[in-house]
Design a protein around this motif. Structure first.
Motif, mmCIF file in Angstrom:
data_model
loop_
_atom_site.group_PDB
_atom_site.id
_atom_site.type_symbol
_atom_site.label_atom_id
_atom_site.label_comp_id
_atom_site.label_asym_id
_atom_site.label_seq_id
_atom_site.Cartn_x
_atom_site.Cartn_y
_atom_site.Cartn_z
ATOM 1 N N GLY B 71 0.807 -1.170 -0.054
ATOM 2 C CA GLY B 71 0.062 0.064 0.085
ATOM 3 C C GLY B 71 0.812 1.062 -0.130
ATOM 4 N N TYR B 72 1.874 1.441 -0.933
ATOM 5 C CA TYR B 72 2.561 2.594 -1.054
ATOM 6 C C TYR B 72 2.900 2.928 -2.613
ATOM 7 C CZ TYR B 72 6.745 -0.071 -0.980
ATOM 8 O OH TYR B 72 7.887 -0.791 -1.016
ATOM 9 N N SER B 73 3.028 4.158 -2.630
ATOM 10 C CA SER B 73 3.561 4.834 -4.135
ATOM 11 C C SER B 73 4.581 5.813 -3.779
ATOM 12 C CB SER B 73 2.391 5.212 -4.874
ATOM 13 O OG SER B 73 3.030 5.796 -5.974
ATOM 14 N N TYR B 74 5.608 5.668 -4.658
ATOM 15 C CA TYR B 74 6.564 6.881 -4.547
ATOM 16 C C TYR B 74 6.527 7.514 -5.682
ATOM 17 C CZ TYR B 74 8.974 4.351 -0.918
ATOM 18 O OH TYR B 74 9.139 3.454 0.314
ATOM 19 N N LEU B 75 6.655 9.021 -5.671
ATOM 20 C CA LEU B 75 6.977 9.964 -6.986
ATOM 21 C C LEU B 75 8.351 10.675 -6.619
ATOM 22 C CD1 LEU B 75 4.947 11.079 -9.017
ATOM 23 C CD2 LEU B 75 4.989 13.206 -7.618
ATOM 24 N N TYR B 76 9.025 10.539 -7.746
ATOM 25 C CA TYR B 76 10.251 10.927 -8.004
ATOM 26 C C TYR B 76 10.285 12.197 -9.043
ATOM 27 C CZ TYR B 76 11.541 6.425 -5.966
ATOM 28 O OH TYR B 76 11.709 5.246 -5.172
ATOM 29 N N ILE B 77 11.222 13.263 -8.503
ATOM 30 C CA ILE B 77 11.316 14.026 -9.438
ATOM 31 C C ILE B 77 12.883 14.169 -9.593
ATOM 32 C CG2 ILE B 77 11.129 16.714 -10.045
ATOM 33 C CD1 ILE B 77 8.582 16.669 -8.531
ATOM 34 N N LYS B 78 13.335 14.105 -10.969
ATOM 35 C CA LYS B 78 14.878 14.319 -11.014
ATOM 36 C C LYS B 78 15.382 15.522 -11.476
ATOM 37 C CE LYS B 78 18.371 11.810 -13.514
ATOM 38 N NZ LYS B 78 18.674 11.043 -14.763
ATOM 39 N N GLY B 79 16.333 16.275 -10.949
ATOM 40 C CA GLY B 79 16.829 17.479 -11.327
ATOM 41 C C GLY B 79 15.545 18.476 -11.153
ATOM 42 N N SER B 80 15.055 18.634 -9.834
ATOM 43 C CA SER B 80 14.131 19.803 -9.706
ATOM 44 C C SER B 80 14.283 20.912 -10.535
ATOM 45 C CB SER B 80 13.682 19.824 -8.029
ATOM 46 O OG SER B 80 13.530 18.721 -7.730
ATOM 47 N N GLN B 81 13.136 21.535 -11.096
ATOM 48 C CA GLN B 81 13.300 22.919 -11.434
ATOM 49 C C GLN B 81 12.202 23.808 -10.754
ATOM 50 O OE1 GLN B 81 15.497 23.793 -14.031
ATOM 51 N NE2 GLN B 81 16.287 21.813 -13.369
ATOM 52 N N PRO B 82 12.312 25.099 -10.706
ATOM 53 C CA PRO B 82 11.250 26.058 -10.139
ATOM 54 C C PRO B 82 9.943 25.873 -10.644
ATOM 55 C CG PRO B 82 13.467 27.359 -10.491
ATOM 56 C CD PRO B 82 13.319 25.865 -11.163
ATOM 57 N N GLU B 83 9.683 25.563 -11.996
ATOM 58 C CA GLU B 83 8.518 25.188 -12.316
ATOM 59 C C GLU B 83 7.696 24.021 -11.938
ATOM 60 O OE1 GLU B 83 11.065 25.787 -14.235
ATOM 61 O OE2 GLU B 83 11.153 24.247 -15.896
ATOM 62 N N ASP B 84 8.542 23.183 -11.307
ATOM 63 C CA ASP B 84 7.938 21.910 -10.598
ATOM 64 C C ASP B 84 7.249 22.347 -9.279
ATOM 65 O OD1 ASP B 84 10.888 19.837 -11.359
ATOM 66 O OD2 ASP B 84 8.903 20.227 -12.523
ATOM 67 N N SER B 85 7.432 23.581 -8.844
ATOM 68 C CA SER B 85 6.810 23.955 -7.566
ATOM 69 C C SER B 85 5.226 23.764 -7.453
ATOM 70 C CB SER B 85 7.111 25.344 -7.093
ATOM 71 O OG SER B 85 8.690 25.345 -7.128
ATOM 72 N N ALA B 86 4.892 23.086 -6.839
ATOM 73 C CA ALA B 86 3.380 22.829 -6.893
ATOM 74 C C ALA B 86 2.961 22.026 -5.598
ATOM 75 C CB ALA B 86 3.019 22.026 -8.261
ATOM 76 N N THR B 87 1.905 21.587 -5.752
ATOM 77 C CA THR B 87 1.297 20.596 -4.560
ATOM 78 C C THR B 87 0.935 19.113 -5.387
ATOM 79 O OG1 THR B 87 0.150 21.940 -3.104
ATOM 80 C CG2 THR B 87 -0.426 19.722 -2.932
ATOM 81 N N TYR B 88 1.507 18.205 -4.994
ATOM 82 C CA TYR B 88 1.607 16.731 -5.428
ATOM 83 C C TYR B 88 0.605 16.059 -4.662
ATOM 84 C CZ TYR B 88 5.219 18.297 -8.744
ATOM 85 O OH TYR B 88 5.782 19.131 -9.643
ATOM 86 N N LEU B 89 -0.585 15.706 -5.459
ATOM 87 C CA LEU B 89 -1.640 14.828 -4.802
ATOM 88 C C LEU B 89 -1.779 13.458 -5.185
ATOM 89 C CD1 LEU B 89 -4.493 17.212 -5.250
ATOM 90 C CD2 LEU B 89 -3.615 16.828 -3.041
ATOM 91 N N CYS B 90 -1.899 12.629 -4.493
ATOM 92 C CA CYS B 90 -2.280 11.107 -4.719
ATOM 93 C C CYS B 90 -3.669 10.857 -4.457
ATOM 94 C CB CYS B 90 -1.164 10.106 -4.060
ATOM 95 S SG CYS B 90 -1.628 9.707 -2.454
ATOM 96 N N ALA B 91 -4.265 9.966 -5.046
ATOM 97 C CA ALA B 91 -5.671 9.680 -4.786
ATOM 98 C C ALA B 91 -5.693 7.845 -5.138
ATOM 99 C CB ALA B 91 -6.481 10.382 -5.710
ATOM 100 N N PHE B 92 -6.823 7.656 -3.986
ATOM 101 C CA PHE B 92 -6.941 5.865 -4.147
ATOM 102 C C PHE B 92 -8.089 5.776 -4.785
ATOM 103 C CE2 PHE B 92 -6.763 1.724 -2.436
ATOM 104 C CZ PHE B 92 -8.226 1.464 -2.154
ATOM 105 N N GLU B 93 -8.277 4.783 -5.571
ATOM 106 C CA GLU B 93 -9.488 4.549 -6.328
ATOM 107 C C GLU B 93 -9.693 3.060 -5.981
ATOM 108 O OE1 GLU B 93 -9.768 5.080 -10.382
ATOM 109 O OE2 GLU B 93 -11.762 4.236 -10.749
ATOM 110 N N ASN B 94 -10.876 2.764 -5.053
ATOM 111 C CA ASN B 94 -11.356 1.563 -4.652
ATOM 112 C C ASN B 94 -11.828 0.618 -6.043
ATOM 113 O OD1 ASN B 94 -13.647 2.136 -4.431
ATOM 114 N ND2 ASN B 94 -13.731 2.164 -2.404
ATOM 115 N N ASN B 95 -12.128 -0.678 -5.812
ATOM 116 C CA ASN B 95 -12.912 -1.399 -6.676
ATOM 117 C C ASN B 95 -14.409 -1.312 -6.807
ATOM 118 O OD1 ASN B 95 -13.197 -3.060 -4.527
ATOM 119 N ND2 ASN B 95 -11.628 -4.468 -5.196
ATOM 120 N N ALA B 96 -14.906 -0.523 -5.878
ATOM 121 C CA ALA B 96 -16.570 -0.536 -5.621
ATOM 122 C C ALA B 96 -17.059 0.654 -6.402
ATOM 123 C CB ALA B 96 -16.753 -0.260 -4.118
ATOM 124 N N GLY B 97 -16.381 1.301 -7.073
ATOM 125 C CA GLY B 97 -16.583 2.481 -8.074
ATOM 126 C C GLY B 97 -15.449 3.367 -8.115
#
Lengths: 112, 112
Positions: B71-97
């Protein structure tokens, strides 16, 4: 092509007044979703439409909240007798069947 | 109540640094894990939809991995740039809808 649009972009209202938020989904998208983000909170699911029907209303926080969708297209989210805790960014998203959701720019609601 | 958590809540890095953040989600009833990038005053933008255990997806300098058993996921950003500045959201989708349950987001700020 045109994305999801929402109106108004900002709404300031007095406590106790009713507000109506509008979402225009991407043309042809069958599913439409409403979320909100309160200050300091994550995105919270409110309601989901497949066509004009809402199989999942579980996220509506109280009976002051209602939503409808007509013609399988435009949706309105209505909040009656607004309270200060209703202040949030209300986001709409649409998708074709159960595929990727595309978000609108949101409506920032401030209840004074 | 589904528990989707992201860490860290916020991250400041220098331009050129590589960085990563975590999303944890329920390992049962899994259908898909979504990553979004949300810049201030814009709509959340879909980055990845991941469905298979062991999946790894890449988009430019951004990549993500998925472990559905733990139950985990990693997000990687290589060589960050100022334009990468943001909020990064993950969202779980279950199999009921296809309602999405969002994490609280990781707010990334990249200093030039």
């Amino acid at each position: 092509g045109a994305g999801v649009s929402q109106s108004p972009s900002n709404k300031v209202t007095e406590k106790g007044k009713d507000v109506e938020l509008r979402c225009d989904p991407i043309s042809g998208h069958t599913a439409l979703y409403w979320y909100r983000q309160s200050l300091g909170q994550g995105l919270e699911f409110l309601i989901y439409f497949q066509g004009n029907s809402a199989p999942d209303k579980s996220g509506l926080p109280s009976d002051r909240f209602s939503a409808e969708r007509t013609g399988g297209s435009v949706s309105t989210l209505t909040i009656q007798r607004t309270q200060q805790e209703d202040s949030a960014v209300y986001l709409c998203a649409s998708s074709f069947l159960n595929y990727e959701q595309y978000f609108g720019p949101g409506t920032r609601l401030t209840v004074t | 109540i589904l528990n989707v958590e992201q860490s860290p809540q916020s991250l400041h890095v220098q331009e050129g640094d590589s960085t990563n953040f975590t999303c944890s989600f329920p390992s049962s009833n899994f259908y898909a894990l979504h990553w979004y990038r949300w810049e201030t005053a814009k709509s959340p933008e879909a980055l990845f939809v991941m469905t298979l255990n062991g999946d790894e997806k890449k988009k430019g300098r951004i990549s993500a991995t998925l472990n559905t058993k733990e139950g985990y996921s990693y997000l990687y950003i290589k060589g960050s740039q100022p334009e990468d500045s943001a909020t990064y959201l993950c969202a779980f989708e279950n199999n009921a809808g296809n309602m999405l349950t969002f994490g609280g987001g990781t707010r990334l700020m990249v200093k030039p």
